[in-house]
Design a protein around this motif. Structure first.
Motif, PDB file in Angstrom:
ATOM      1  N   TYR A  87      70.149  53.607  87.619  1.00  0.00           N
ATOM      2  CA  TYR A  87      70.527  55.017  87.669  1.00  0.00           C
ATOM      3  C   TYR A  87      69.982  55.780  86.461  1.00  0.00           C
ATOM      4  O   TYR A  87      69.362  56.830  86.607  1.00  0.00           O
ATOM      5  N   PHE A  88      70.191  55.231  85.256  1.00  0.00           N
ATOM      6  CA  PHE A  88      69.715  55.932  84.062  1.00  0.00           C
ATOM      7  C   PHE A  88      68.185  55.945  83.999  1.00  0.00           C
ATOM      8  O   PHE A  88      67.588  56.931  83.566  1.00  0.00           O
ATOM      9  N   GLY A  89      67.529  54.886  84.450  1.00  0.00           N
ATOM     10  CA  GLY A  89      66.074  54.872  84.504  1.00  0.00           C
ATOM     11  C   GLY A  89      65.538  55.900  85.484  1.00  0.00           C
ATOM     12  O   GLY A  89      64.545  56.582  85.210  1.00  0.00           O
ATOM     13  N   LEU A  90      66.182  56.014  86.625  1.00  0.00           N
ATOM     14  CA  LEU A  90      65.787  56.999  87.621  1.00  0.00           C
ATOM     15  C   LEU A  90      65.928  58.415  87.079  1.00  0.00           C
ATOM     16  O   LEU A  90      65.029  59.241  87.228  1.00  0.00           O
ATOM     17  N   ARG A  91      67.059  58.679  86.418  1.00  0.00           N
ATOM     18  CA  ARG A  91      67.265  60.015  85.826  1.00  0.00           C
ATOM     19  C   ARG A  91      66.209  60.324  84.784  1.00  0.00           C
ATOM     20  O   ARG A  91      65.660  61.423  84.743  1.00  0.00           O
ATOM     21  N   LYS A  92      65.907  59.352  83.929  1.00  0.00           N
ATOM     22  CA  LYS A  92      64.906  59.571  82.882  1.00  0.00           C
ATOM     23  C   LYS A  92      63.531  59.792  83.495  1.00  0.00           C
ATOM     24  O   LYS A  92      62.777  60.663  83.067  1.00  0.00           O
ATOM     25  N   GLY A  93      63.177  59.002  84.505  1.00  0.00           N
ATOM     26  CA  GLY A  93      61.896  59.159  85.170  1.00  0.00           C
ATOM     27  C   GLY A  93      61.748  60.514  85.832  1.00  0.00           C
ATOM     28  O   GLY A  93      60.700  61.151  85.760  1.00  0.00           O
ATOM     29  N   ARG A  94      62.797  60.970  86.488  1.00  0.00           N
ATOM     30  CA  ARG A  94      62.753  62.295  87.118  1.00  0.00           C
ATOM     31  C   ARG A  94      62.599  63.390  86.067  1.00  0.00           C
ATOM     32  O   ARG A  94      61.844  64.330  86.254  1.00  0.00           O
ATOM     33  N   ARG A  95      63.337  63.254  84.964  1.00  0.00           N
ATOM     34  CA  ARG A  95      63.243  64.259  83.900  1.00  0.00           C
ATOM     35  C   ARG A  95      61.840  64.281  83.308  1.00  0.00           C
ATOM     36  O   ARG A  95      61.259  65.343  83.095  1.00  0.00           O
ATOM     37  N   GLN A  96      61.256  63.106  83.085  1.00  0.00           N
ATOM     38  CA  GLN A  96      59.899  63.047  82.556  1.00  0.00           C
ATOM     39  C   GLN A  96      58.899  63.629  83.551  1.00  0.00           C
ATOM     40  O   GLN A  96      57.950  64.310  83.158  1.00  0.00           O
ATOM     41  N   GLY A  97      59.105  63.376  84.840  1.00  0.00           N
ATOM     42  CA  GLY A  97      58.225  63.945  85.858  1.00  0.00           C
ATOM     43  C   GLY A  97      58.308  65.462  85.889  1.00  0.00           C
ATOM     44  O   GLY A  97      57.293  66.148  86.031  1.00  0.00           O
ATOM     45  N   GLU A  98      59.530  65.995  85.775  1.00  0.00           N
ATOM     46  CA  GLU A  98      59.693  67.450  85.743  1.00  0.00           C
ATOM     47  C   GLU A  98      59.029  68.046  84.513  1.00  0.00           C
ATOM     48  O   GLU A  98      58.378  69.094  84.592  1.00  0.00           O
ATOM     49  N   GLU A  99      59.171  67.378  83.364  1.00  0.00           N
ATOM     50  CA  GLU A  99      58.536  67.879  82.142  1.00  0.00           C
ATOM     51  C   GLU A  99      57.019  67.832  82.269  1.00  0.00           C
ATOM     52  O   GLU A  99      56.332  68.766  81.854  1.00  0.00           O
ATOM     53  N   ARG A 100      56.492  66.764  82.849  1.00  0.00           N
ATOM     54  CA  ARG A 100      55.048  66.648  83.027  1.00  0.00           C
ATOM     55  C   ARG A 100      54.535  67.725  83.974  1.00  0.00           C
ATOM     56  O   ARG A 100      53.488  68.332  83.741  1.00  0.00           O
ATOM     57  N   ALA A 101      55.271  67.972  85.078  1.00  0.00           N
ATOM     58  CA  ALA A 101      54.859  69.002  86.031  1.00  0.00           C
ATOM     59  C   ALA A 101      54.906  70.385  85.378  1.00  0.00           C
ATOM     60  O   ALA A 101      54.015  71.209  85.601  1.00  0.00           O
ATOM     61  N   ALA A 102      55.926  70.640  84.566  1.00  0.00           N
ATOM     62  CA  ALA A 102      56.017  71.929  83.878  1.00  0.00           C
ATOM     63  C   ALA A 102      54.863  72.089  82.891  1.00  0.00           C
ATOM     64  O   ALA A 102      54.290  73.179  82.766  1.00  0.00           O
TER      65      ALA A 102
END
Length: 135
Positions: A87-102
């Motif tokens: 769960y925490f890995g998934l949240r971190k990965g999604r956050r990193q993906g959003e930051e990369r897309a931004a």
């Protein structure tokens, strides 16, 4: 060493101390089974206070030995840790993906604020594709 690495090291040392100190200091040497769980302690206290006590419920499964009970408890703890880590890995990965897309969206904008089309290798905007040769 970074600040996070120092904090993690201190936390690991604290956990190790919590696991080792009771053994080193001999806490529980006066008991027959020094490190039994809270369930066993509670059962002993209740039977001491009220010898005729009857439990309301019985366990659905009673393991044949304490080793199997410990193994099942360890398995339960490992599965829980795995679910939490996922769960925490998934949240971190999604956050990193959003930051990369931004960051990519911000990089694709020109200084005057207009968006540019993303460049695709081999497209006309980049010039001819020199990696392939015609037969």
């Amino acid at each position: 060493m970074s600040r996070n690495a120092r904090i993690n090291t201190l936390l690991l040392l604290a956990v190790a101390a919590l696991a080792v100190l009771p053994l080193v200091l001999g806490l529980g040497d006066h008991k027959e089974e020094p490190f039994t769980g809270a369930d066993g302690e509670a059962e002993a206290a209740i039977t001491e206070l009220e010898p005729d006590y009857e439990p309301w419920f019985t366990p659905l499964y009673e393991p044949p030995s304490g080793e199997i009970e410990s193994a099942l408890f360890s398995l339960q703890a490992a599965l829980g840790a795995g679910v939490l880590a996922y769960y925490f890995g998934l949240r971190k990965g999604r956050r990193q993906g959003e930051e990369r897309a931004a960051a990519e969206r911000a990089a694709s904008r020109t200084p005057d604020g207009a968006a540019t089309a993303p460049s695709v290798p081999g497209s006309r905007s980049e010039g001819p594709d020199t990696t392939t040769t015609a037969p």
